[in-house]
Scaffold this motif. Structure first.
Motif, mmCIF file in Angstrom:
data_model
loop_
_atom_site.group_PDB
_atom_site.id
_atom_site.type_symbol
_atom_site.label_atom_id
_atom_site.label_comp_id
_atom_site.label_asym_id
_atom_site.label_seq_id
_atom_site.Cartn_x
_atom_site.Cartn_y
_atom_site.Cartn_z
ATOM 1 N N ASP A 164 76.115 28.778 -28.661
ATOM 2 C CA ASP A 164 76.048 27.372 -28.285
ATOM 3 C C ASP A 164 75.004 26.638 -29.113
ATOM 4 N N SER A 165 74.947 25.326 -28.931
ATOM 5 C CA SER A 165 74.045 24.497 -29.739
ATOM 6 C C SER A 165 72.581 24.833 -29.478
ATOM 7 N N ALA A 500 78.082 14.429 -32.575
ATOM 8 C CA ALA A 500 77.616 13.574 -33.661
ATOM 9 C C ALA A 500 76.100 13.620 -33.815
ATOM 10 N N GLY A 501 75.370 13.880 -32.733
ATOM 11 C CA GLY A 501 73.914 13.893 -32.810
ATOM 12 C C GLY A 501 73.376 14.988 -33.705
ATOM 13 N N THR A 533 73.728 12.409 -27.892
ATOM 14 C CA THR A 533 72.305 12.228 -27.583
ATOM 15 C C THR A 533 71.567 13.544 -27.450
ATOM 16 N N GLN A 534 72.114 14.450 -26.641
ATOM 17 C CA GLN A 534 71.431 15.725 -26.430
ATOM 18 C C GLN A 534 71.303 16.499 -27.734
ATOM 19 N N GLY A 535 72.340 16.448 -28.559
ATOM 20 C CA GLY A 535 72.280 17.130 -29.852
ATOM 21 C C GLY A 535 71.210 16.558 -30.763
ATOM 22 N N LEU A 536 71.056 15.223 -30.771
ATOM 23 C CA LEU A 536 70.019 14.604 -31.590
ATOM 24 C C LEU A 536 68.632 14.960 -31.083
ATOM 25 N N LEU A 537 68.463 15.006 -29.760
ATOM 26 C CA LEU A 537 67.150 15.323 -29.187
ATOM 27 C C LEU A 537 66.747 16.769 -29.452
ATOM 28 N N GLU A 538 67.688 17.618 -29.783
ATOM 29 C CA GLU A 538 67.340 18.985 -30.164
ATOM 30 C C GLU A 538 66.642 19.031 -31.521
#
Length: 739
Positions: A164-165, A500-501, A533-538
């Motif tokens: 997972d991410s 996309a993040g 959003t969550q992906g960018l905050l990672e």
């Protein structure tokens, strides 16, 4: 190969195809995704029967939502809607179209639920893929957490769908991503273990009077194990490169040719370039050969030391050259990685990978014994994943990003410093490496720019960039200036492993040398605007997060946006942007207040806003230029803004409200703004049909130059220090012949 791709003119057309499932299907609770080798195909609907012939399309990747499970080697008949091979086009982003082209994929698509979809037979084709599938089914039954199962699957059969991410992020922060991708490191470890085993077996055969040398047996066993592992791991591009490189060295040994190591490396390079001309376009190609060249340059002229000393020196000397390449391709490096890999590589190489291989050897003979062996490996991977989780909490302090505008030069300086450090002491070149490293470390430091320091200006190139990224049917806009950025919306989330993040915005920010994300504004709560959003905050920690619908977001620290609120978190950040000539202004919505309560039972409370009309509207000023980001507001909110006289006339750049929908961009709104450029953030050939023809014609009549992200890729507006504008379409600028 170009002739075997579905033409753009036939995008989203329907067919009945007959084919065999190959590779390993990717399955989750929503869908299965798999590769089909086409045997026969017939066009449906309005498509001419002669438009696509059986030989025109070779291989397709299909998604089946809510369908039956499929296995490798099965022959199926499907009714499908196919799409031309196409990906997003953004700076720093993954070239999905190139990836498809490289794997000879003719089209992507999905299976129509109303069509005839039936399994015809189980064939004997793709037996290796069938065995890989059996391995994955057995690993799924182990009594360990999902992260360790996913890591074990990646190490055994090269299947990374279960990672997972969050796991990818932890491995990125600790510099251990390469351990989860079967590549030259794993192939080399397996070949080394095979040669040790072959050496022992050769000694036994020699003692029995066999006419073979232990060296020949070691080469055959080592090469055979490496080839078997590469096939079971999916025979991906990285394993192919590693196997070719290894084969050159083993063949020279087998033929008793004293081949100079650097000559063998050049032979491997030539063979890979001949067999796979597109390999040089991937970062893995340069990282692989860079690592091998570094090892040869260091170890060949020197006598062998102890295993521990060689291992420590390998981690140290490999770091600088590869750090330069990694910083160029990724925009950042983990300074923690040498220490982590010093322990992780021998751990996985000696204690985990052999067990993964042993389990595959036992599976046809005794599935229970294979499970036991894999269980031991999975327990270790559980501990490894826990260690990476712990270290990732502190790894942010050890991440180093290249300063804006200096990426290529600093990457080259690090590579050159690494090469100089490998030189013999007598040449006196190592001191130059120290000077180069000092220059890299001090690059971008504020106090080095005396003139800028006196004026309070950030060092580097001037200007301001606004990028409307290509995120499909969604929106993400990034404003950057000298290593600082603000992000407006984060686009959609496409799956558990891609959004996309993390997949588009974060790579773009790193490619621009961004080290600080000052503000993240989420216009409203729709998935096509906040899915990433969550992906960018990672990857980035914003100084402030503002949102039109903060209660709709499962994120801590989100504040509601209001025209009474400062867009930037503190005065120092605001002054930094103002010195560059950039001013941000929130023009909608107004202050958040409780809805009025009826006093006598006759009046009605104010109608609550829809999701779209809750959008934050942001106005950006730069040296006389004006940019408007209105989110998904409707013509009703447009009328309110016009009535309040908060919008300037004749703006320069407008991102069309609601992707160019009919419900927005009213005639009065367009006539007032008279934008010089209008950008439609819309997916290519999407079923929503954005922008609406009537809206596009309205803007055209008023002289606006139109741009559509789905057609042109990211639209990048760059103003120099004098306010002169340059517009780039990334799909055109980064075009390859397979696009």
């Amino acid at each position: 190969m170009q002739a075997q791709q579905l033409p753009l003119a036939l995008d989203k057309t329907d067919y009945v195809l007959l084919g065999v499932v190959r590779d390993v299907p990717h399955q989750n609770s929503l869908r299965s995704r798999f590769v089909v080798e086409i045997e026969a195909i017939e066009a449906l609907g309005d498509v001419s029967p002669l438009a696509v012939q059986p030989g025109d399309l070779q291989r397709v990747i299909l998604s089946w939502y809510g369908g039956e499970p499929v296995r490798p080697g099965e022959r199926w008949q499907f009714t499908v809607r196919l799409r031309s091979p196409r990906g997003f086009a953004n700076p720093g982003g993954f070239d999905y179209a190139g990836w498809l082209f490289h794997r000879q994929v003719s089209a992507t698509g999905y299976i129509r639920a109303k069509g005839v979809n039936k399994k015809l037979a189980q064939t004997g084709q793709y037996s290796i893929d069938q065995f890989r599938w059996a391995v994955l089914e057995k690993i799924a039954t182990l009594q360990v957490n999902s992260a360790s199962k996913a890591l074990l699957a990646a190490l055994t059969v090269g299947d990374k769908q279960g990672l997972d991410s969050e796991t990818w992020m932890q491995m990125r922060l600790t510099g251990t991503v390469h351990l989860a991708v079967v590549s030259g490191l794993h192939i080399g470890m397996v070949a080394g273990l095979g040669m040790l085993l072959g050496n022992f077996l050769g000694r036994c055969l020699t003692a029995l009077g066999a006419g073979v040398s232990r060296q020949q047996v070691a080469v055959v066993v080592g090469g055979g194990l490496a080839l078997s592992y590469a096939l079971l791991a999916g025979f991906g591009l990285s394993t192919q490169r590693a196997l070719i490189m290894l084969s050159v060295f083993l063949l020279a040994t087998l033929l008793k040719r004293k081949l100079r190591p650097e000559l063998a490396l050049l032979w491997a390079l030539a063979l890979i370039a001949a067999s796979d001309p597109l390999a040089a376009l991937s970062s893995g190609f340069w990282l692989s050969f860079g690592a091998v060249a570094t090892f040869l340059l260091w170890f060949v002229p020197r006598p062998r030391a102890s295993y521990l000393r060689d291992l420590c020196s390998a981690q140290c000397i490999i770091f600088l050259p590869l750090a330069g390449l990694l910083s160029y391709f990724q925009g950042e490096i983990s300074l923690l990685s040498p220490l982590v890999n010093l322990l992780a590589i021998p751990w996985l190489g000696i204690a985990v990978v052999p067990l993964a291989l042993l389990g595959m050897l036992f599976l046809p003979l005794s599935p229970a014994l294979a499970s036991t062996v894999w269980q031991v490996a999975a327990w270790q991977l559980e501990a490894f994943a826990a260690a990476m989780t712990y270290l990732s909490h502190y790894a942010d302090f050890f991440m180093w990003s290249l300063p804006a505008g200096q990426g290529a030069l600093l990457s080259l300086a690090m590579v050159l410093a690494g090469v100089l450090l490998l030189m013999p002491k007598g040449l006196g070149l190592r001191a130059m490496a120290v000077v180069l490293l000092l220059a890299v470390a001090l690059s971008g430091q504020f106090f080095l720019d005396r003139e800028g320091a006196e004026k309070g200006v950030v060092p580097g190139e001037g200007g301001f960039t606004l990028a409307v990224l290509d995120v499909g049917q969604g929106l993400s806009v990034v404003a950057t200036h000298l290593g600082r950025a603000v992000v407006y919306d984060t686009g959609p989330k496409y799956s558990a492993s891609f959004n996309a993040g993390s997949g588009i915005i974060a790579p773009y920010l790193r490619s621009q040398g961004v080290s600080k994300l000052d503000t993240l504004m989420l216009s409203h709560g729709d998935a096509d605007h906040v899915g990433g959003t969550q992906g960018l905050l990672e990857h980035f920690s914003p100084g402030q997060i503002l949102a039109g619908q903060p209660l709709e977001l499962p994120i801590h620290g989100v504040e509601p946006c209001s025209n009474q609120q400062d867009f930037l978190a503190n005065r120092e950040t605001e002054q930094s942007w103002r010195r560059a000539g950039v001013v941000f202004e929130i023009v909608y919505p107004g202050p958040v207040t409780a809805p009025p309560k009826p006093s006598d039972g006759t009046s009605k409370p104010e109608k609550p806003l829809s999701d779209n009309d809750s959008s934050c509207v942001l106005l950006i000023h730069y040296r006389g230029q004006t940019i408007l980001l209105p989110g998904d507001i409707s013509d009703e909110v447009e009328a309110k803004l016009l009535a309040r006289a908060v919008l300037p006339a004749q703006i320069d750049v407008l991102v069309a409200p609601h992707h160019g929908s009919r419900t927005s961009s009213s005639p009065a709104f367009v006539e007032h703004l008279l934008p010089g450029h209008v950008v439609y953030a819309a997916g290519f050939n999407h079923h929503f049909g954005h922008p609406a023809k009537v809206v596009a014609e309205r803007y055209r009549r008023h002289g606006a130059k139109a741009w559509v992200t789905g057609q042109a890729g990211a639209i990048i507006f760059t103003w120099d220090g004098d306010g002169q504008l340059r517009v780039r379409r990334w799909r055109e600028q980064a075009r390859r012949y397979w696009h």
